[in-house]
Design a protein around this motif. Sequence first.
Motif, PDB file in Angstrom:
ATOM      1  N   ARG A 111       7.384 -27.432  71.135  1.00 17.14           N
ATOM      2  CA  ARG A 111       6.224 -27.343  70.245  1.00 17.14           C
ATOM      3  C   ARG A 111       5.805 -25.909  69.949  1.00 17.14           C
ATOM      4  O   ARG A 111       5.040 -25.685  69.018  1.00 17.14           O
ATOM      5  CB  ARG A 111       5.042 -28.090  70.862  1.00 17.14           C
ATOM      6  N   THR A 112       6.245 -24.964  70.750  1.00 16.78           N
ATOM      7  CA  THR A 112       5.820 -23.581  70.548  1.00 16.78           C
ATOM      8  C   THR A 112       6.258 -23.096  69.166  1.00 16.78           C
ATOM      9  O   THR A 112       7.441 -23.179  68.828  1.00 16.78           O
ATOM     10  CB  THR A 112       6.416 -22.676  71.631  1.00 16.78           C
ATOM     11  N   PRO A 113       5.335 -22.576  68.363  1.00 15.79           N
ATOM     12  CA  PRO A 113       5.710 -22.107  67.016  1.00 15.79           C
ATOM     13  C   PRO A 113       6.660 -20.917  67.101  1.00 15.79           C
ATOM     14  O   PRO A 113       6.571 -20.078  67.994  1.00 15.79           O
ATOM     15  CB  PRO A 113       4.371 -21.711  66.393  1.00 15.79           C
ATOM     16  N   ARG A 114       7.561 -20.861  66.164  1.00 12.88           N
ATOM     17  CA  ARG A 114       8.492 -19.747  66.036  1.00 12.88           C
ATOM     18  C   ARG A 114       8.328 -19.173  64.645  1.00 12.88           C
ATOM     19  O   ARG A 114       8.579 -19.849  63.661  1.00 12.88           O
ATOM     20  CB  ARG A 114       9.928 -20.218  66.279  1.00 12.88           C
ATOM     21  N   ARG A 115       7.901 -17.936  64.592  1.00 15.81           N
ATOM     22  CA  ARG A 115       7.627 -17.291  63.306  1.00 15.81           C
ATOM     23  C   ARG A 115       8.502 -16.058  63.178  1.00 15.81           C
ATOM     24  O   ARG A 115       8.447 -15.153  64.003  1.00 15.81           O
ATOM     25  CB  ARG A 115       6.146 -16.895  63.215  1.00 15.81           C
ATOM     26  N   SER A 116       9.314 -16.034  62.143  1.00 18.86           N
ATOM     27  CA  SER A 116      10.217 -14.904  61.917  1.00 18.86           C
ATOM     28  C   SER A 116       9.437 -13.722  61.378  1.00 18.86           C
ATOM     29  O   SER A 116       8.637 -13.852  60.454  1.00 18.86           O
ATOM     30  CB  SER A 116      11.323 -15.295  60.940  1.00 18.86           C
ATOM     31  N   GLY A 117       9.694 -12.551  61.950  1.00 22.43           N
ATOM     32  CA  GLY A 117       9.038 -11.333  61.495  1.00 22.43           C
ATOM     33  C   GLY A 117      10.022 -10.288  61.031  1.00 22.43           C
ATOM     34  O   GLY A 117       9.695  -9.104  61.008  1.00 22.43           O
ATOM     35  N   GLY A 118      11.229 -10.696  60.660  1.00 21.59           N
ATOM     36  CA  GLY A 118      12.239  -9.749  60.220  1.00 21.59           C
ATOM     37  C   GLY A 118      13.437  -9.783  61.143  1.00 21.59           C
ATOM     38  O   GLY A 118      13.442 -10.446  62.184  1.00 21.59           O
ATOM     39  N   PRO A 119      14.490  -9.060  60.806  1.00 23.31           N
ATOM     40  CA  PRO A 119      15.700  -9.069  61.637  1.00 23.31           C
ATOM     41  C   PRO A 119      15.398  -8.591  63.054  1.00 23.31           C
ATOM     42  O   PRO A 119      14.765  -7.562  63.270  1.00 23.31           O
ATOM     43  CB  PRO A 119      16.639  -8.095  60.902  1.00 23.31           C
ATOM     44  N   GLY A 120      15.870  -9.363  64.011  1.00 28.53           N
ATOM     45  CA  GLY A 120      15.764  -8.950  65.403  1.00 28.53           C
ATOM     46  C   GLY A 120      14.444  -9.236  66.081  1.00 28.53           C
ATOM     47  O   GLY A 120      14.283  -8.875  67.250  1.00 28.53           O
ATOM     48  N   VAL A 121      13.504  -9.893  65.428  1.00 26.96           N
ATOM     49  CA  VAL A 121      12.212 -10.168  66.056  1.00 26.96           C
ATOM     50  C   VAL A 121      12.329 -11.399  66.942  1.00 26.96           C
ATOM     51  O   VAL A 121      12.788 -12.453  66.509  1.00 26.96           O
ATOM     52  CB  VAL A 121      11.112 -10.383  64.996  1.00 26.96           C
ATOM     53  N   TRP A 122      11.911 -11.269  68.180  1.00 23.32           N
ATOM     54  CA  TRP A 122      11.882 -12.383  69.134  1.00 23.32           C
ATOM     55  C   TRP A 122      10.661 -13.222  68.812  1.00 23.32           C
ATOM     56  O   TRP A 122       9.526 -12.828  69.054  1.00 23.32           O
ATOM     57  CB  TRP A 122      11.815 -11.805  70.532  1.00 23.32           C
ATOM     58  N   ALA A 123      10.861 -14.388  68.222  1.00 23.01           N
ATOM     59  CA  ALA A 123       9.773 -15.105  67.572  1.00 23.01           C
ATOM     60  C   ALA A 123       9.260 -16.311  68.328  1.00 23.01           C
ATOM     61  O   ALA A 123       8.510 -17.084  67.773  1.00 23.01           O
ATOM     62  CB  ALA A 123      10.195 -15.554  66.169  1.00 23.01           C
ATOM     63  N   TYR A 124       9.612 -16.497  69.578  1.00 22.70           N
ATOM     64  CA  TYR A 124       9.031 -17.581  70.368  1.00 22.70           C
ATOM     65  C   TYR A 124       7.551 -17.247  70.589  1.00 22.70           C
ATOM     66  O   TYR A 124       7.191 -16.382  71.382  1.00 22.70           O
ATOM     67  CB  TYR A 124       9.758 -17.714  71.698  1.00 22.70           C
ATOM     68  N   ALA A 145       8.762 -32.893  69.887  1.00 16.01           N
ATOM     69  CA  ALA A 145       9.200 -33.636  71.067  1.00 16.01           C
ATOM     70  C   ALA A 145       9.435 -35.108  70.760  1.00 16.01           C
ATOM     71  O   ALA A 145      10.101 -35.802  71.534  1.00 16.01           O
ATOM     72  CB  ALA A 145       8.167 -33.493  72.188  1.00 16.01           C
ATOM     73  N   GLY A 146       8.895 -35.591  69.640  1.00 18.43           N
ATOM     74  CA  GLY A 146       9.107 -36.978  69.241  1.00 18.43           C
ATOM     75  C   GLY A 146      10.226 -37.163  68.252  1.00 18.43           C
ATOM     76  O   GLY A 146      10.444 -38.277  67.767  1.00 18.43           O
ATOM     77  N   TRP A 147      10.950 -36.075  67.908  1.00 20.72           N
ATOM     78  CA  TRP A 147      12.089 -36.119  66.991  1.00 20.72           C
ATOM     79  C   TRP A 147      11.705 -36.795  65.670  1.00 20.72           C
ATOM     80  O   TRP A 147      12.249 -37.843  65.286  1.00 20.72           O
ATOM     81  CB  TRP A 147      13.272 -36.839  67.625  1.00 20.72           C
TER      82      TRP A 147
END
Length: 739
Positions: free
Chosen positions: A84-97, A221-223
């Motif tokens: 459930r943890t949001p993952r937001r991209s912030g550009g190349p190489g950003v660890w977004a967890y 988690a509920g697919w």
Amino acid sequence: MDTDGTHGTQDAVARTNGIGNGIPRPAVPPRPAHAPGAHPAPGAHTAAGPVHAPGPAHAPGPAPVGPPAGAPSSGGSAFADWLRTPRRSGGPGVWAYGHVPRADEEPETTPTRQLVSGALIALLAGLLLWSLLWNGYLGGFWLWPLYMFTPDSWAGRLPSVVASYIWYAMVLAGLAIGFGRLGRWPELVRRMLSGPAARRAAAGLAEPPPGPVPGGDEDPAGWPELRGAGLGEAAERLRAEGGAGRMNDVDAARIRRAWQTVLADPGRRAAFADAVRDKGAGACTHPSGARDLPVRAARHDLLARQVRIGTVADGERNPYPRRGTGLALDPAVLGTSLLAVGPSGGGKTGRLVRPVVESLALQALAGQAAVVAVGAAGTQLGPDAAYDVVIRIGDPATAYDLDLYGGATDPDEAAGLLAEALAGDVPGVDVRRAATALAQLLGPFRTAHGRFPGVPELRELLDRVPAALDGVRRELEAAGQHSMLRELDARERQSGSHGDPGPALADRIALLDRPAFAGFFDTTGQQGRPFSLRSLEHPLRVRIDLPERGHADASRMLARLLLAQFSAGAAARTDRSLFACLVLDDAAHTLTPQTVRGIQRLRSANAGVLLALRTMDEVPEELRTPLLGAVGCRMAFSGVTTWDGQRFAEAWGTEWVEARDVTSRTVFADQPLTRAIHAFRKLVTGKAVTTDAVTVRQVERARWSASDLAHAVPPGHAVLSLTSVRGERTTPLLVRLDG
């Protein structure tokens, strides 16, 4: 359907970033889904021809109890939270967890000490003004509204007293508001007493995105993707598996990958539903039956296909939006290839190569990637159990052999690949002429014997041993292969002429014709199981150990051969849905003009290479600039030389910056009193009174100079620039590497 997750179209899962420490693990260790020996060896030659299918390096047995070393265990609730943890991209190489973007520019924040002192001064000033008003030192003008709005009949009575105190309270409130704003009391209160939301705002961080509601329609988690497609039973089975702690991150990524293949080929829908219903989290497993690695040395997020290698340093050398953010690598950036340069002991293997290989091995278990890791024998690239194929060149106990011709069936193609390895670093030898000379021998031999020559046979042909050449000639004459006879005649005519590459090729192939390599590079199919890099269409995990210690020249030649074979094999794949990556822990003396051009073509083939070097001097001088231009990601470790730093500085270019020039000049006073004050100040401070003139201008400067790269990068750090396959770029970032 157990292999549906290992083949198919390009994975459509979004390439976002991130994961934390709490990586879920299965509570019950999985059993292998296939019996030992159920799969033929990769590249093994049978009566029907070469077979390119994955096979485990060892017969799979029961998995060890408990989670892999280096990875914390967690239950079903933690696994659901990870999903459930949001993952937001912030550009190349950003660890977004759980990544939260920062402001584009650093906000101007007042130091806390200055806020406190200003608030105290405002408080004292407000109290002084109230004291002056209360004691009548400023007159009674401030009481006029009280006299104007209260009737004379209230004088000396209770209503007059109440009205007076109400008015006093209003005046005090007005003073508090006025001096509070002057002293910035609200900002001080928010900073001292409020929670993390205010502190994040003061640091320029946005609010984290809200996660999905547990149990809601969009709860990962509920697919929900399966429920939306009408596979409610399969979704419920997977939800129960995750809640019971029987599913890990590899399972989740693998099943999502399998579902993507179902979307691309609806004919697999029924098989997918049956596999999930029968096996739950163990459905669609890797052909080896493994559902995790025996040990993890880095932090991974398989939903984002990332591995975290460090943290962007919180300093002025880095752009403000990237400071303090995690730095991760994924196929989106590795697809442009990565060059890492640093001295021995600088951390290239432990802090870069090992995490990347581990991440790609996990993705292979999820049916998303194929990885080939090449290093000297003894290099810590993970245990044997973490690989499907382990090749130890020169070790008679190894179960696999290396196909010297890379699975090629065309003599010209095989000759071109072999010529890159044998003559790519020989001064004065043209690789194209060497490829022609080899083709003039490989073609006739294959036509005569139905296979390519082994190392001893090829050496005899290059050395022009009469018995070897006559044997091939007799077979060709008996078969009526006149075109191949002309090839053999042409080779004999060119032998001994000026510029003939034959003697040089014979000397180089002699490096492999040693007792230590007896039984290796077999082409008869009678010894070992040859592995071919044509197997990159399968989610393979391969490690190749080179005999660097006793056979350095042979090891470099084999590394050069593997690089050439990988470039050709990756580009020749018909199914490019798997990301293929070759990792060379030591790429010294492996690069040729042709392989550098091949690296540039890997981006369009969904493939990439990771090249680690101690210094750029290990690359021919004429290839250093083309190499830096061919790779999209460049990494300079702490301790590089000034000469290497200069090449990186040129590759990273310059940028416009604001330069401030301050000029000080002495102030000469005209008035006697002013001169006396200046003289007294100089007597006290020892400095003349000066005034500063500030000039602001735009100048062009190197992003990182050669001197900075050589002397200003702290130990355990590296400067890294990234380029994604979509063309997104980052400026060079100073990164603190994870140990």
